[in-house]
Design a protein around this motif. Structure first.
Motif, short mmCIF file in Angstrom:
data_model
loop_
_atom_site.label_atom_id
_atom_site.label_comp_id
_atom_site.label_asym_id
_atom_site.label_seq_id
_atom_site.Cartn_x
_atom_site.Cartn_y
_atom_site.Cartn_z
N PRO A 444 0.11 -3.70 -5.17
CA PRO A 444 1.13 -2.66 -5.29
C PRO A 444 0.60 -1.25 -5.12
N TRP A 445 -0.23 -1.04 -4.11
CA TRP A 445 -0.67 0.31 -3.76
C TRP A 445 -0.19 0.60 -2.34
N VAL A 455 1.90 11.22 -0.16
CA VAL A 455 1.74 10.67 -1.50
C VAL A 455 0.96 9.37 -1.40
N THR A 456 -0.17 9.32 -2.06
CA THR A 456 -0.98 8.10 -2.16
C THR A 456 -0.74 7.49 -3.54
N VAL A 457 -0.26 6.24 -3.56
CA VAL A 457 0.14 5.59 -4.80
C VAL A 457 -0.86 4.48 -5.13
N ALA A 458 -1.50 4.59 -6.29
CA ALA A 458 -2.48 3.61 -6.74
C ALA A 458 -1.91 2.79 -7.89
N SER A 459 -2.51 1.63 -8.11
CA SER A 459 -2.22 0.85 -9.32
C SER A 459 -3.42 0.94 -10.24
N THR A 460 -3.27 1.66 -11.33
CA THR A 460 -4.38 1.77 -12.28
C THR A 460 -4.53 0.51 -13.11
N GLU A 461 -3.63 -0.47 -12.94
CA GLU A 461 -3.70 -1.72 -13.68
C GLU A 461 -4.45 -2.80 -12.91
N HIS A 462 -4.76 -2.54 -11.65
CA HIS A 462 -5.59 -3.44 -10.84
C HIS A 462 -6.96 -2.82 -10.68
N ASP A 463 -7.90 -3.62 -10.25
CA ASP A 463 -9.27 -3.14 -10.09
C ASP A 463 -9.31 -2.05 -9.03
N PHE A 464 -9.79 -0.86 -9.41
CA PHE A 464 -9.92 0.26 -8.48
C PHE A 464 -11.37 0.70 -8.35
N ARG A 465 -12.29 -0.08 -8.91
CA ARG A 465 -13.70 0.30 -8.86
C ARG A 465 -14.26 0.13 -7.46
N GLU A 466 -15.36 0.81 -7.20
CA GLU A 466 -16.00 0.67 -5.89
C GLU A 466 -16.31 -0.80 -5.62
N SER A 468 -13.86 -2.95 -4.83
CA SER A 468 -12.58 -3.65 -4.91
C SER A 468 -11.77 -3.39 -3.65
N ARG A 469 -10.80 -4.26 -3.39
CA ARG A 469 -9.97 -4.07 -2.20
C ARG A 469 -9.08 -2.84 -2.35
N GLN A 470 -8.69 -2.50 -3.59
CA GLN A 470 -7.88 -1.29 -3.74
C GLN A 470 -8.70 -0.05 -3.44
N TYR A 471 -9.95 -0.01 -3.90
CA TYR A 471 -10.80 1.15 -3.61
C TYR A 471 -10.96 1.35 -2.11
N ALA A 472 -11.20 0.26 -1.40
CA ALA A 472 -11.37 0.35 0.05
C ALA A 472 -10.11 0.90 0.70
N TRP A 473 -8.95 0.43 0.24
CA TRP A 473 -7.69 0.92 0.82
C TRP A 473 -7.47 2.39 0.50
N LEU A 474 -7.74 2.79 -0.75
CA LEU A 474 -7.56 4.19 -1.13
C LEU A 474 -8.44 5.12 -0.30
N ALA A 475 -9.70 4.73 -0.13
CA ALA A 475 -10.61 5.56 0.67
C ALA A 475 -10.11 5.69 2.10
N GLN A 476 -9.61 4.60 2.65
CA GLN A 476 -9.10 4.63 4.02
C GLN A 476 -7.86 5.51 4.12
N ASP A 477 -6.94 5.35 3.17
CA ASP A 477 -5.70 6.12 3.23
C ASP A 477 -5.95 7.61 3.06
N LEU A 478 -6.74 7.98 2.06
CA LEU A 478 -7.03 9.39 1.84
C LEU A 478 -7.78 9.99 3.01
N GLY A 479 -8.62 9.20 3.65
CA GLY A 479 -9.44 9.71 4.74
C GLY A 479 -8.69 9.94 6.03
N LEU A 489 -1.46 16.90 -0.39
CA LEU A 489 -1.91 15.54 -0.68
C LEU A 489 -1.80 15.31 -2.18
N VAL A 490 -0.92 14.37 -2.56
CA VAL A 490 -0.64 14.07 -3.96
C VAL A 490 -1.08 12.64 -4.26
N PHE A 491 -1.84 12.46 -5.32
CA PHE A 491 -2.32 11.15 -5.75
C PHE A 491 -1.55 10.75 -7.01
#
Length: 767
Positions: A444-445, A455-466, A468-479, A489-491
């Motif tokens: 759900p990100w 707007v970049t929307v993260a799920s703080t209830e899923h693994d967001f650590r380096e 994790s698949r969410q971290y990889a997606w966040l880095a790609q989206d923000l970049g 740019l709003v997080f």
């Protein structure tokens, strides 16, 4: 008025309910059939011997087509109320009445009268008949009406689309010949309710069952069949256009209320806007004319979190996280803001309904927000009360996903805040764009563009650590955010990076679910990403208050840079004041990086964004008074106009901070600077030499130095005929550091005027 007891009817209390029917008590409800969801019923009782202040009446939903005896110790009521609180004469006569507002569910209603109290209830009487809400029988034999309920809109990630989701009650899947769809048309297109020139889009349907959930109370006393959820996408939409739409079953000709919504503005690269804005700039270059602000480039986004739900009839809900009547005030304020055109989109940042395993609460909340959610896009992200559970359901996890990511399907925090839901109802009701669009994918990100905002929307209830698949997606989206198209740019994520809170019982636990523990984990793994990609604003909830920081990095306010147009750090804000009871665990001394903390008000925070500035306004939901407001100005570095070039690689490989200078252009500008510097140095040397020798300077040299230095007889600098020929009207001073160039001049009134330089851009001070 009789004071309401404070006990809570939770799963443990429900399990302790016993039955001792008292046939002297009569309980009745009228009318027996209600036409629509949200209609009212009157429940009356009499014959209660020895009435007590803790006697209560509860409303239950009896599932359709299920031949089972209603057992109150195995099923949570939809709502309940104390008899004496509803009607004080109960304590005198053992009789009274109460009005309940009923929403349509996958079952008929039955009412029970209970003695004792909610923690040790005793069923004393059932109502004689059930109450139905909404007509279910169709015109044909055996036909079941699928009446649309709980409409809400969402963006899809494509600017020409809008998703609408709704549900229908009942346990039956839609028949094969059913034509569930959305019909829509643009206002002013010639279509109307009276003709057939509507565009249509078919819906897909899904549901979930008790086996799809993962814990208590969702799997037991809190479960209620959800009916079926349907979703359809309206396509081919024009920007900044108002559309009418309705959803329903074309086969049965059963339709919802007709709603309207307006699509977002067309996305235009900032340089196109900037060129027109520069001509109307005034003052210090930050305040722009209303002509620019009203030109269709601004958007208004309501940011809320931790809303919860409450019953309009004043009755109570089962569970600990319930009965937040302030959420009704927030819903009312949102409706007012939508009607008056003050918001274009709503972003709810987790902890939406606080159902926490009592599924009828989703129906109450979706009914509560329908008027706004069906009129503007209603974007969401999960919070701990939607998702967190030590174990995840097979609804999400398979051997394949475990092999791909060992954290797949599990909450990052070991809590049961989700009440056994594990995100299943949330992701069924709210298909969001991107990875989150697959409701069974458990990702759900996502992100979206709306006007000048990404707007970049993260799920703080899923693994967001380096790693994790969410971290990889966040880095790609923000970049890959194009800061020329979306300079802001709003997080967004439910748990905050910074919070004024004393909750920190396990400071040594790296995965502590406490407010400070989660904040440390977010700062460790995600704050470097925010700084690297120049996030302007980070929004969260979780703590039930309003809090706003300075521009903060690594726990410290970032000092104003010498170059004032430079990016510094994001502002963090907590908007957890949408309805849930307010937090009280604040520190004795407020952390220095907080500029505003509001402890006693519920409400909404609205972002009004143009390509140049972002206005954040927190408004109280009861008084509508502005409680906090601040303005962010877009870093000048995002808005330097690039050279036009159609080369695809050029647009992808722009420099950080959104400035698309090509390297050869920078080299060329550097050569120009060096040449001008050499001319100025030679000029001063020649001037000094002539002064020391007593010789007079040549006229041609004086004229050359006058033009280079910027003096002129028009009071602004430069050659008048050249300026007039090229329409070089005075421009505003740059947002960056103002550095006087050599020379000054007198205007026609004898006042000195200066010229300024920032980088390669020269402006005349017209003030």
């Amino acid at each position: 008025m009789t004071r309401m007891p404070s006990e809570v009817l939770d799963a443990a209390a429900i399990a302790r309910i016993t039955t001792e029917l008292d046939h002297t008590i009569s309980l009745d409800a009228a009318p027996k059939a209600l036409p629509n969801s949200g209609s009212w019923v009157t429940v009356t009782w009499e014959g209660v011997r020895g009435p007590s202040a803790t006697d209560f009446i509860a409303a239950y939903a009896v599932p359709f087509e299920k031949d089972v005896e209603l057992e109150p110790s195995r099923l949570a009521p939809v709502k309940y109320q104390y008899a004496a609180f509803a009607d004080p004469k109960h304590l005198e006569s053992g009789s009274g009445q109460i009005n309940f507002r009923l929403v349509e569910l996958s079952g008929d209603y039955r009412f029970g009268f209970f003695r004792g109290n909610v923690t040790q209830g005793v069923l004393a009487a059932w109502s004689s008949d059930v109450v139905t809400v909404g007509e279910r029988k169709g015109k044909k034999e055996g036909e079941i009406i699928l009446r649309p309920l709980q409409l809400h809109l969402a963006l899809t990630g494509q600017p020409s689309e809008m998703r609408v989701t709704w549900k229908t009650s009942g346990l039956e899947a839609p028949a094969a010949n059913t034509s569930l769809q959305v019909q829509y048309y643009a206002q002013g297109s010639g279509s109307s309710e009276d003709n057939t020139s509507w565009d249509t889009s078919s819906a897909t349907s899904m549901t979930f069952d008790k086996e799809d959930l993962c814990g208590e109370p969702a799997e037991s006393v809190g479960f209620l069949p959800p009916g079926y959820v349907h979703t359809a996408v309206m396509k081919g939409l024009a920007p900044a256009t108002t559309y009418e739409y309705k959803v329903g079953d074309a086969t049965q000709d059963i339709w919802s209320t007709t709603y309207s919504f307006r699509t977002g503005p067309a996305v235009a690269p900032a340089p196109v806007v900037m060129a027109s804005a520069a001509a109307t700039a005034r003052g210090n270059g930050r305040a722009f004319s209303s002509e620019f602000d009203d030109a269709g480039h601004s958007v208004r986004i309501a940011m809320i979190a931790d809303m919860s739900s409450a019953e309009e009839d004043g009755s109570l809900q089962a569970g600990w996280f319930a009965n937040d009547f302030s959420s009704l005030d927030t819903s009312s304020l949102l409706r007012q803001q939508v009607i008056e055109g003050e918001i274009d989109l709503i972003m709810c940042i987790g902890d939406l309904s606080y159902s926490s395993g009592y599924l009828s609460r989703w129906d109450a909340w979706l009914d509560q927000v329908e008027q706004v959610a069906a009129s503007v896009p209603f974007m969401t992200t999960p919070g701990n009360h939607e998702r967190d559970d030590p174990f995840a359901s097979s609804f999400y996890t398979t051997a394949t996903t475990y092999a791909a990511n060992e954290h797949a399907g599990f909450s990052i925090y070991n809590t049961n805040d989700g009440g056994g839901e594990c995100g299943v109802p949330y992701q069924t009701y709210f298909p969001m764009p991107g990875p989150g669009e697959d409701s069974r994918g458990d990702q759900p990100w996502y992100s979206f563009n709306y006007g000048p905002v990404h707007v970049t929307v993260a799920s703080t209830e899923h693994d967001f650590r380096e790693g994790s698949r969410q971290y990889a997606w966040l880095a790609q989206d923000l970049g890959q955010v194009d800061r020329i198209v979306t300079p802001w740019l709003v997080f967004v994520g439910h748990r905050p990076f910074y919070v004024d809170s004393t909750e920190d019982p396990e400071p040594a636990n790296p995965l502590s679910p406490s407010e400070q523990g989660a904040a440390r984990l977010l700062r460790t793994h995600l704050e470097p990403l925010l700084l690297q990609h120049h996030v302007d604003l980070c929004l969260a909830g979780h703590h039930h208050s309003y809090q706003r920081t300075c521009k903060v990095a690594d726990g410290e306010c970032v000092a104003e840079a010498a170059y004032k147009g430079a990016y510094m750090a994001p502002v963090h804000a907590i908007v957890g004041m949408a309805g849930r009871r307010l937090s009280v665990n604040f520190k004795t001394e407020r952390p220095v990086y907080f500029e505003s903390v509001e402890r006693e008000s519920w409400g909404t925070m609205v972002l009004e964004a143009t390509p140049w500035r972002l206005v954040m306004t927190f408004r109280d939901s009861i008084t509508a008074r502005i409680m906090d407001q601040t303005i962010l100005h877009v870093p000048l570095e995002y808005l330097v106009q690039p050279e036009k070039n159609d080369d695809e690689a050029y647009h992808k490989n722009y420099m950080p901070r959104g400035v698309r200078y090509r390297s050869e252009n920078i080299k060329y500008l550097q050569l120009v600077y060096w040449f001008l510097a050499l001319v100025v140095i030679l000029g001063f040397a020649l001037t000094l030499g002539n002064i020391l020798s007593g010789e007079r300077l040549p006229v041609w040299w004086l004229r050359l130095m006058t033009n280079v230095a910027g003096s002129g007889n028009d009071g602004v600098g430069g050659n008048r005929s050249f300026r007039d020929k090229h329409d070089m009207s005075p421009a505003p001073p740059c947002l960056g550091e103002q550095t006087p160039l050599t020379g000054s001049s007198l205007d026609g009134s004898g006042n000195a005027s200066k010229r300024y330089r920032t980088g390669s851009i020269h402006y005349a001070d017209a003030v």
